[in-house]
Write an enzyme that holds these catalytic residues in place. Structure first.
Site, short mmCIF file in Angstrom:
data_model
loop_
_atom_site.label_atom_id
_atom_site.label_comp_id
_atom_site.label_asym_id
_atom_site.label_seq_id
_atom_site.Cartn_x
_atom_site.Cartn_y
_atom_site.Cartn_z
CE LYS A 111 47.31 39.31 52.84
NZ LYS A 111 46.49 41.03 53.32
CB THR A 112 46.30 38.16 46.09
OG1 THR A 112 45.42 37.91 46.67
CG2 THR A 112 45.63 37.50 45.02
CD GLU A 155 46.25 36.60 49.79
OE1 GLU A 155 45.56 37.62 50.34
OE2 GLU A 155 45.90 35.81 48.69
#
Length: 220
Positions: A111-112, A155
């Site tokens: 995600k990051t 996010e």
């Protein structure tokens, strides 16, 4: 306030003109950056912090907590005593998401990194996005950026189930496997939350190589 999720919100909100304060027992690069931006930081979590804030601006005071903060926290207990509005960080993030076209990145892994890539591409294309990410974006040297452009990149974390609050213009789901077993009893319960998130997004980009996603996300 120095946590990776809370600090990104704090940076965006203070750049947008809100008065922000918070507490953190640790002093690090993030808390120093927050202080430089104008965030008032208490170095201990005590009831007196809330008392002092109430004296200055009780009327418009909102207390923001994350899932990590226990109900017995002295600041929470004092906030309840003072009758203050207490909201989860996901509610503040949801408010920001609802204000402009959003690109929301979910999934178990990456995600990051994915959020950073999307933010950086938009920045290099002179779109100056607002970004709220769970890691430092090298282009901005920060995890939070209050851009002047059209888009918001965020996010969104499935760990506590709060991602079902969000309605993204574009939702991007990287992959899915069972984790956060303090909140989810099995993969099916996690899939259910991810499926609801997907249904709420206007458009979806999904990794169909992920077996746990392909089984629950249909084309839209």
């Amino acid at each position: 306030v120095g946590g990776i999720g809370m600090s990104a919100l704090a940076l965006v909100l203070i750049k947008r003109g809100y008065s922000i304060s918070g507490s953190d027992k640790c002093t690090n690069e993030t808390t120093l950056k927050l202080s430089e931006a104008g965030v008032k930081i208490f170095e201990e979590q005590k009831a007196i912090n809330i008392e002092s804030l109430c004296k200055n601006n009780r009327k418009n005071l909102i207390v923001v907590v994350s899932t990590a903060i226990p109900a017995k926290n002295p600041e929470i207990k004092e906030s309840e005593k003072q009758g203050l509005e207490i909201v989860h960080r996901s509610d503040i993030l949801n408010s920001l998401i609802s204000e402009q076209p959003s690109i929301l990145i979910a999934g178990s892994h990456g995600k990051t990194t994915t959020s950073t890539i999307v933010t950086t591409l938009l920045a290099l294309c002179k779109k100056d996005p607002t970004a709220i990410v769970g890691g430092i974006i090298p282009f901005y040297k920060s995890n939070g950026h209050a851009g002047e452009g059209k888009y918001l990149v965020a996010e969104v974390d499935e760990s506590d189930g709060t991602l079902i609050k969000f309605k993204g213009d574009i939702g991007l789901i990287t992959n899915l496997e069972l984790e956060h077993t303090d909140h989810y009893r099995d993969i099916e319960s996690l899939q259910q939350k991810i499926s609801i998130f997907g249904q709420k997004c206007k458009k979806l980009i999904v990794n169909y190589d992920s077996h746990n996603l392909k089984n629950i996300i249909k084309g839209k």
